[in-house]
Design a protein around this motif. Structure first.
Motif, mmCIF file in Angstrom:
data_model
loop_
_atom_site.group_PDB
_atom_site.id
_atom_site.type_symbol
_atom_site.label_atom_id
_atom_site.label_comp_id
_atom_site.label_asym_id
_atom_site.label_seq_id
_atom_site.Cartn_x
_atom_site.Cartn_y
_atom_site.Cartn_z
ATOM 1 N N TYR A 31 42.429 42.796 34.942
ATOM 2 C CA TYR A 31 43.137 41.507 35.050
ATOM 3 C C TYR A 31 42.196 40.404 35.524
ATOM 4 O O TYR A 31 42.623 39.409 36.101
ATOM 5 C CB TYR A 31 44.387 41.692 35.970
ATOM 6 C CG TYR A 31 45.107 42.934 35.527
ATOM 7 C CD1 TYR A 31 45.719 42.968 34.270
ATOM 8 C CD2 TYR A 31 45.041 44.108 36.275
ATOM 9 C CE1 TYR A 31 46.273 44.144 33.781
ATOM 10 C CE2 TYR A 31 45.600 45.285 35.786
ATOM 11 C CZ TYR A 31 46.213 45.292 34.539
ATOM 12 O OH TYR A 31 46.742 46.455 34.040
ATOM 13 N N ASP A 66 40.695 36.122 41.330
ATOM 14 C CA ASP A 66 41.223 36.570 42.626
ATOM 15 C C ASP A 66 40.446 37.782 43.122
ATOM 16 O O ASP A 66 39.933 38.571 42.313
ATOM 17 C CB ASP A 66 42.709 36.971 42.494
ATOM 18 C CG ASP A 66 43.638 35.769 42.490
ATOM 19 O OD1 ASP A 66 43.168 34.646 42.764
ATOM 20 O OD2 ASP A 66 44.838 35.958 42.203
ATOM 21 N N ASN A 79 45.486 36.538 39.520
ATOM 22 C CA ASN A 79 44.996 35.522 38.588
ATOM 23 C C ASN A 79 43.498 35.756 38.428
ATOM 24 O O ASN A 79 42.843 36.248 39.368
ATOM 25 C CB ASN A 79 45.222 34.119 39.154
ATOM 26 C CG ASN A 79 46.704 33.780 39.196
ATOM 27 O OD1 ASN A 79 47.425 33.995 38.226
ATOM 28 N ND2 ASN A 79 47.156 33.266 40.326
#
Ligand code: PLP
Length: 390
Positions: free
Chosen positions: A136, A117, A114
């Motif tokens: 990401y 993170d 997420n």
């Protein structure tokens, strides 16, 4: 756009430079140690399989779409082969076919991370991990290198694990050092991660990036990490183990013991599709089904390793003897290794600065080249030693 182009691989840039130098001075006069492009040919069984498959297998099936995770029978063959080699108990649901190790790492990071993170890596590490984690919106947290052993610094590791740590990436055998993490190392990492999972009440996944698993020398063993830590995911690739880097084929192992297995496995299936891979190349999957236990001949790498390592030491350079992969991580004779890299270019030697792997003061030499390239480069290395070491 500019930021990611600027941050892109120094290794690739050097590879392009090597090609340019070869066109000016002649390929035989350029000692290009920049890229980990295997020079040992793929096993004959691979070429034969390609021909046989095209002749024997039904075209619509062979070239068609399939499950995102790949052909079921191929995944079963791979699971059986791993079980035979490592005493594990995987089946096809534990395997996701990927577009090489790079594809596999992106799929699993997309699945787990997420935004915000943290993902831990140990320097020196394969520089592209930073981009993959950034893809990401994760943050790469780097553990500084232990330049005595190039094994992980456990104290710093323990300190840097936080409630935000989602994953830890290891690479065994290691690019760029050629070091192999022993069973003892994997056990220690596992103990620390178990402890921290309990402390924070979180899941921390160990992602083991293993494109060089099969390339080890002197009988060194590479432990199979799923045996030591339940939340382990393995990224494997045939790029180096079967000398097929351009064919883009590998797999992820997601053991059933992984926390939230169903979710992680479903996410990896979806990620494979939505990252645009859709599925791993179909012909190569069919090849792996027939060649799962084929091996490349690693003797040429070993011969290169011995000659280069012994010669560099004789000239006065310092480096740890690589146990695996096809890289040698040389201590730069001057603090700023980029000065050394530039000086080497004048002798037509191309090496990658250690700062590309978060370990300045060292240079990486990829010895997956012809034995003649190694032999012919030695006088130039000797000259460099004279220049820098007197
Ligand atoms: N991980 C490491 C440590 C590598 O060295 C490489 C390639 O050199 C990769 C991943 C990417 O491998 P692949 O070609 O299988 O995507």
């Amino acid at each position: 756009m500019k930021a990611f182009v600027a941050g892109s691989s120094v290794i690739r840039a050097m590879f392009e430079e090597g090609k340019k130098m070869a066109s000016v001075y002649g390929a035989e006069n350029v000692y290009d140690f920049s890229l980990g492009n295997p020079n040992v040919p793929a096993p004959e069984a691979v070429n034969k399989a390609i021909i046989d498959i095209v002749r024997e297998e039904e075209s619509v099936f062979l070239h068609g779409y399939m499950s995102n995770s790949g052909y079921e029978d191929v995944r079963k063959v791979i699971a059986d082969s791993i079980n035979k080699k490592h005493g594990t108990a995987f089946d096809e649901k534990n395997i996701v076919m990927t577009v090489g190790a790079a594809g596999g790492l992106n799929v699993i990071l997309k699945s787990l991370i997420n935004p915000g993170d943290e993902v831990i890596a140990f320097a020196p590490y394969f520089g592209e991990y930073r981009s993959y984690v950034g893809n990401y919106d994760g943050n790469l947290v780097v553990i500084s290198p232990d330049t005595e052993t190039f094994q992980p610094k456990f104290d710093e590791f323990e300190e840097k694990i936080t409630a935000k740590t989602k994953a830890v990436i290891i690479n065994n055998p290691n690019n760029p050092t050629g070091v192999v993490y022993s069973e003892e190392t994997i056990k220690k990492l596992a103990d620390i991660m178990e402890k921290k999972q309990k402390e924070f009440g979180t899941e921390i996944y160990l992602i083991s990036d293993e494109p060089y698993r099969e390339l080890v020398y002197d009988g060194v063993k590479v432990p199979y990490p799923t045996k030591y830590y339940a939340n382990t995911i393995i990224g494997y690739s045939y790029s180096k183990s079967l000398s097929l880097p351009g064919e883009r084929i590998g797999y992820l192992v997601i053991p059933s013991e992984v926390s939230d297995f169903e979710d992680v496995s479903s996410a990896a299936n979806v990620a494979t599709r939505i990252l645009g891979f859709v599925n791993a190349p179909s012909l190569m999957q069919r090849v792996i089904a027939r060649c799962v236990d084929a091996e490349v001949n690693i003797k040429p790498y070993n011969d290169n390793r011995e000659l280069l390592y012994n010669s560099l030491l004789e000239y006065g350079f310092e480096c740890a003897k690589p146990q695996g992969a096809f890289y040698l991580f040389l201590k730069s004779p001057v603090e700023d290794e980029k000065v050394f890299v530039e000086a080497a270019k004048k002798h037509h030697i191309l090496m990658v600065p250690g700062s590309s792997f978060a370990c300045p003061g060292y240079v990486r030499i990829a010895y997956c080249v012809s034995h003649d390239t190694i032999k012919n480069s030695l006088p130039a290395f000797k000259e460099l030693a004279k220049e820098f070491l007197g």
